[in-house]
Design an enzyme around this catalytic site. Structure first.
Site, short mmCIF file in Angstrom:
data_model
loop_
_atom_site.label_atom_id
_atom_site.label_comp_id
_atom_site.label_asym_id
_atom_site.label_seq_id
_atom_site.Cartn_x
_atom_site.Cartn_y
_atom_site.Cartn_z
CG HIS A 20 -1.92 -1.09 1.23
ND1 HIS A 20 -3.27 -0.87 1.22
CD2 HIS A 20 -1.77 -2.44 1.24
CE1 HIS A 20 -3.93 -2.03 1.23
NE2 HIS A 20 -3.02 -3.00 1.26
CG ASP A 122 -5.14 2.26 1.90
OD1 ASP A 122 -4.50 2.87 2.79
OD2 ASP A 122 -4.62 1.36 1.21
CD GLU A 386 5.73 -3.39 -9.32
OE1 GLU A 386 6.40 -4.45 -9.19
OE2 GLU A 386 5.62 -2.55 -8.42
CD GLN A 403 -1.68 -12.45 -2.02
OE1 GLN A 403 -1.35 -13.63 -1.90
NE2 GLN A 403 -1.26 -11.50 -1.18
#
Length: 506
Positions: A20, A122, A386, A403
């Site tokens: 994060h 967040d 990425e 995930q």
């Protein structure tokens, strides 16, 4: 002579884990450098100590208009470079609230600012505290939009009797795989297995399940806008569906590409600095090792900053890598191997020259390296973006939290990867590596990865969806005239809170 107008001020307070902190710092850097915002970036004390150990005092020195501050979190002042205890971290979040309020209400820079000031965070308890003192708040959601929408369905899953699980046997008897959910707005049918792992509980009062549902629900009313670290083209259906239930939403990503686009080739040092927010010390020597390898010949394996594998899983993975015959770069964090090395000496002898094992690495640079042919990943969202940005196919081994959802997206919706089982043996690992690194499956994955790389690049160029959404965010939300925390507001809020605060009475 007129007094120069004060620049608008953004207060960034990310959830205090690596996955994060990294995108929050990238967004903060982008808005500061190229859109005229001053930034105060908040670390917890625990993470501040980690940064100092990993990268030294210069990493927190800041620059004109961009500074770092830290607030107490009550976590132990350990000198070990280790993954955070997530249970302890979650329990510490409410304790951050009084320290956050004290920062906002007493800090000279924030108190003196008469320009608009806005929190970007967040951390829900912090967001609610900001609302209490009149500080505008925007959410920066650093995972996928699909995982957010999946969490929004938790009350429905419970109402339909799908969760909690009746017993632990349902974790392994095929129930999660065979139970199909086809009613989630904007999401095609998915298995219960593909929901965030918080649903894997037998406890009807499970605190983490309830917290995830509460966090999703709070975004309907607490923030004035929600930023998703994604791009429209990647999650278009669910983004459209969420626009009906949330405040204004903005899909802005991938942030590393937006930074590179904004800075251009003239300022690579800025791009590298903005992308490197590691809380652990990086080993850049692995890049030199990659320089000696053929194009697309190396499998890169890394499982993020928190996921922990058992000793048995590490050994099975090691022999799967060795037996695949492919070169590999493998990140094993220092806290994974404890005091005794887990990897067998026979494995190290077998893979000498074609394997490189390191404790941490500059992941973006590794994925952009031409020698990397595929990425064995835990499917954390930063890793997914990425890899997509670099055009690298995925071998997915999801751990927990969001995930499972990210892996499902990569393998079924985007055709970017292949998933291995939850507790794979070496033979399965070997076969999966051979699939993604070569043959028809590997070739198909590489074509798809190249297509997504091009889409991401287009989205972050001028006129692309993410670039346009960033400009909209700046103009419609962050720079608009809104109730700010003026000196009068601060003085009034400070007086009321100080009288009631046990922190200040001590």
């Amino acid at each position: 002579m007129a007094t120069p107008a004060k620049r608008p001020h953004l207060l960034f307070f990310p959830f205090p884990v690596q996955g994060h902190v990294t995108p929050a710092f990238q967004l903060a850097s982008l808005l500061h450098r190229f859109h005229g915002f001053d930034v105060t970036f908040v670390h917890t004390d625990y993470n501040r100590r980690r940064v100092l150990r990993a990268r030294g005092a210069d990493a927190l020195a800041g620059s004109p208009g961009f500074r770092f501050v830290a607030v107490p979190d009550g976590l132990p002042a350990s000198d070990e470079v280790a993954a955070q205890d997530m249970a302890a971290l979650l329990l510490s979040l409410p304790a951050l609230v009084p320290h956050f309020k004290e920062l906002v209400l007493s800090d000279e820079l924030l108190a003196a600012s008469t320009a608009s000031c806005c929190l970007v965070s967040d951390v829900v308890p912090v967001q609610r505290a900001a609302k209490e003192i009149g500080l505008p708040c925007v959410t920066f959601w650093t995972s996928s939009a699909n995982s957010f929408m999946a969490c929004c369905q938790f009350p429905q899953l419970a109402a339909k009797g799908l969760v909690p699980l009746k017993d632990t046997e349902q974790l392994k008897n095929g129930y999660l795989e065979s139970t199909v959910v086809d009613w989630v707005p904007g999401m095609p049918k998915m298995r219960l297995k593909d929901f965030p792992s918080f649903i894997r509980t037998t406890d009807p009062d499970d605190a983490i399940f309830a917290m995830a549902a509460s966090i999703a629900e709070s975004h309907r009313t607490v923030p004035s806008a929600v930023i998703f670290h994604t791009l429209d083209e990647l999650e278009s259906q669910v983004l459209r569906a969420m626009s009906a239930i949330l405040p204004p939403i903005y899909a802005i990503g991938p942030l590393p590409l937006l930074l590179r686009q904004a800075a251009g080739d003239d300022d690579p040092a800025f791009v590298d600095a903005s992308g490197s927010t590691s809380l652990s010390k990086e080993n850049r020597a692995c890049l030199d090792w990659l320089d000696g390898k053929r194009a697309k010949s190396v499998l890169f394996a890394s499982f993020g900053s928190i996921v922990k594998l058992t000793d048995e899983q590490l050994v099975e993975l090691a022999w799967g890598l060795a037996n695949s015959g492919h070169d590999f770069l493998w990140v094993i964090r220092s806290d994974q191997q404890q005091k005794q090395p887990v990897l067998p000496p026979e494995f190290l002898a077998e893979t000498e020259g074609r394997g490189c094992v390191t404790s941490w690495c500059p992941q973006q640079a590794v994925l952009r390296h031409g020698a990397v042919g595929a990425f064995l990943t835990h499917c954390g969202w930063n890793s997914m973006l990425e890899s997509l940005s670099a055009g690298v196919p995925l071998l997915c081994w999801p751990g927990g939290a969001d995930q499972q959802t990210n892996s499902w997206l990569a393998c079924t919706e985007w055709r970017l990867g292949v998933e291995i089982g939850e507790d794979p043996r070496r033979e399965e690992v070997e076969l999966a590596i051979r699939q993604v690194m070569g043959g028809d499956v590997g070739e198909q994955l590489r074509r798809s990865a190249t297509e997504w790389k091009e889409k991401a690049a287009l989205a972050t160029r001028p006129g692309g969806s993410s670039s346009v959404n960033l400009e909209r965010l700046v103009n419609e939300v962050l720079s608009t005239e809104r109730k700010s925390v003026s000196s009068f507001d601060i003085a009034k809020a400070w007086k009321a809170w100080a009288c009631a605060s046990p922190v200040l009475r001590v």
